[in-house]
Design an enzyme around this catalytic site. Sequence first.
Site, PDB file in Angstrom:
ATOM      1  N   LYS A 115     -49.158  -0.969  19.317  1.00 10.12           N
ATOM      2  CA  LYS A 115     -49.118   0.492  19.466  1.00 10.12           C
ATOM      3  C   LYS A 115     -49.735   0.958  20.787  1.00 10.12           C
ATOM      4  O   LYS A 115     -49.285   1.931  21.378  1.00 10.12           O
ATOM      5  CB  LYS A 115     -49.811   1.154  18.275  1.00 10.12           C
ATOM      6  CG  LYS A 115     -49.037   1.015  16.972  1.00 10.12           C
ATOM      7  CD  LYS A 115     -49.729   1.736  15.835  1.00 10.12           C
ATOM      8  CE  LYS A 115     -48.897   1.699  14.555  1.00 10.12           C
ATOM      9  NZ  LYS A 115     -48.677   0.346  14.059  1.00 10.12           N
ATOM     10  N   HIS A 234     -48.714   5.364   2.625  1.00  8.39           N
ATOM     11  CA  HIS A 234     -48.106   5.258   3.949  1.00  8.39           C
ATOM     12  C   HIS A 234     -46.817   4.437   3.953  1.00  8.39           C
ATOM     13  O   HIS A 234     -46.349   4.036   5.010  1.00  8.39           O
ATOM     14  CB  HIS A 234     -49.092   4.675   4.967  1.00  8.39           C
ATOM     15  CG  HIS A 234     -50.348   5.486   5.117  1.00  8.39           C
ATOM     16  ND1 HIS A 234     -50.371   6.716   5.754  1.00  8.39           N
ATOM     17  CD2 HIS A 234     -51.620   5.261   4.689  1.00  8.39           C
ATOM     18  CE1 HIS A 234     -51.612   7.186   5.718  1.00  8.39           C
ATOM     19  NE2 HIS A 234     -52.374   6.345   5.086  1.00  8.39           N
ATOM     20  N   ARG A 291     -36.155  -3.326  15.028  1.00 10.20           N
ATOM     21  CA  ARG A 291     -35.334  -4.042  14.056  1.00 10.20           C
ATOM     22  C   ARG A 291     -34.473  -3.035  13.303  1.00 10.20           C
ATOM     23  O   ARG A 291     -34.559  -1.842  13.525  1.00 10.20           O
ATOM     24  CB  ARG A 291     -36.225  -4.789  13.061  1.00 10.20           C
ATOM     25  CG  ARG A 291     -37.238  -3.856  12.396  1.00 10.20           C
ATOM     26  CD  ARG A 291     -37.992  -4.502  11.276  1.00 10.20           C
ATOM     27  NE  ARG A 291     -39.146  -3.727  10.842  1.00 10.20           N
ATOM     28  CZ  ARG A 291     -39.120  -2.663  10.067  1.00 10.20           C
ATOM     29  NH1 ARG A 291     -37.953  -2.195   9.642  1.00 10.20           N
ATOM     30  NH2 ARG A 291     -40.215  -2.020   9.734  1.00 10.20           N
TER      31      ARG A 291
END
Length: 491
Positions: A115, A234, A291
């Site tokens: 990230k 999440h 992906r």
Amino acid sequence: MKKILIANRGEIAIRVMKTAQKMGIKTVAVYSEADRGAPHVRFADEAVLLGPAPSAASYLVMDKVIQAAKDTGADAIHPGYGFLSENAKFAQLVEDAGIVFIGPKPHAIKVMGDKLAAKEAVRDYDIPMVPGIEEAITDVALARKVAQEIGFPILIKASAGGGGKGMRVVENLEELPEQMDRAISEALSAFGDGSVFIEKYVGSPRHIEIQVLADTHGNIVHLFERECSVQRRHQKVVEEAPSAVLTPEKRKAMGEAAIKVAKACDYIGAGTVEFLLDDHKNFYFLEMNTRLQVEHPVTELISGVDLVEQQIKVARGEKLEFTQDDLSINGHAIEVRVYAEDPLDNFMPSIGTLSTYKIPVGEGIRVDDGFEEGMEVPIYYDPMISKLITYGKNREEAIQLMIKAIDDYKVEGVFTTLPFGKFVCKHEAFTSGNFDTHFVKNYYTPEKLEKKYTEERRIAALVGLRLYLENQKTVKTPTAVSLNWDKRNAQ
């Protein structure tokens, strides 16, 4: 490309095989001992045993997967999602073995898989990002300084994270040290990397993602958005396309930003750029998934584009057959993930044998699954049984069809999230489009679901009773019977 090995299992393996076979390409399945009799193994033209049930001894062993491709003469590998799909080392090993990896280049996977590296890569592309520190930290004193600068609440996130692991919301200074320790520990356990970073916590966001597709000739398009705000822990559980809240102008701006993200890492193939949308409709770059997404079917239905087919064509070096102007949104699609989990027990995994398994069928209903009646849901892998997708000419039609499809989906032997999916689709917050990522926290409790269960059973019983009583009141006329005797003989 004559033969593709699918380095995955279950529904996504079958999904890829269906398109490959439609294109006249042979398929190779790989499987663990737990999946020896699984549908994806029978569906393929060939199958190779990788090893014992645990994924660490089978599906995640790179050398075994590559050797299986060599032994069967497969000239390409499709990783699906999960397992090795976002592993840059695996993608590189596949290339080094002279086999085509159906996905982005290792560099793109590596950059977008971190990230912090992803934020660094897109910094020069004028893409909105959530305020925060863009370097890994473990120092609580520095974390305290950063938090005070950007203001509470803050979000601590694992740099190598995903699926909510290594993620902590911190409301004040007092709880910062403990939450830092927990996030670092969880990140180390889940990813082998304890790097974390801090950013401003967006209070009531919506989770909007943009599907992108890029070829090797410099062409990049986006296939509009998916709304993925209904989540538990999440993890997405209900997705739809398009979003109920994006204006054409906002959709265009987010799509263009997603294309910039793809350009920032020289992306190739199908990928997804994820954004947070705040309550003022400001959007912020979150991450890129390198992906095929679990929820890709909703995009396929509204765009008319087979994403797996495009992945294969791009991997073969072909140009995209369409431009951005050729693409448009038609209709509305909703996906409910069907997990073997008990929604009345905090979504705990429910392992067992599918004593009854009947899928819904009909126009506008699609089920992507890898199970059949009599199969056991194994404990070793993700507990998702299937994806139930409905498509209608508008959002209301897709929702109503989903409710009916859930009612027609018969599963016994394990608990599933189907009742939760129905709860969502019938809830006013969802039907109105006025919801965010806190849907479960704000509206759902096991008690509310149980109450709906009880009420539906009561109504069904009353309807049944009424039909029975009305039937009893009906005057029944005896059916005429032909008797084989002569009345005169009876006198």
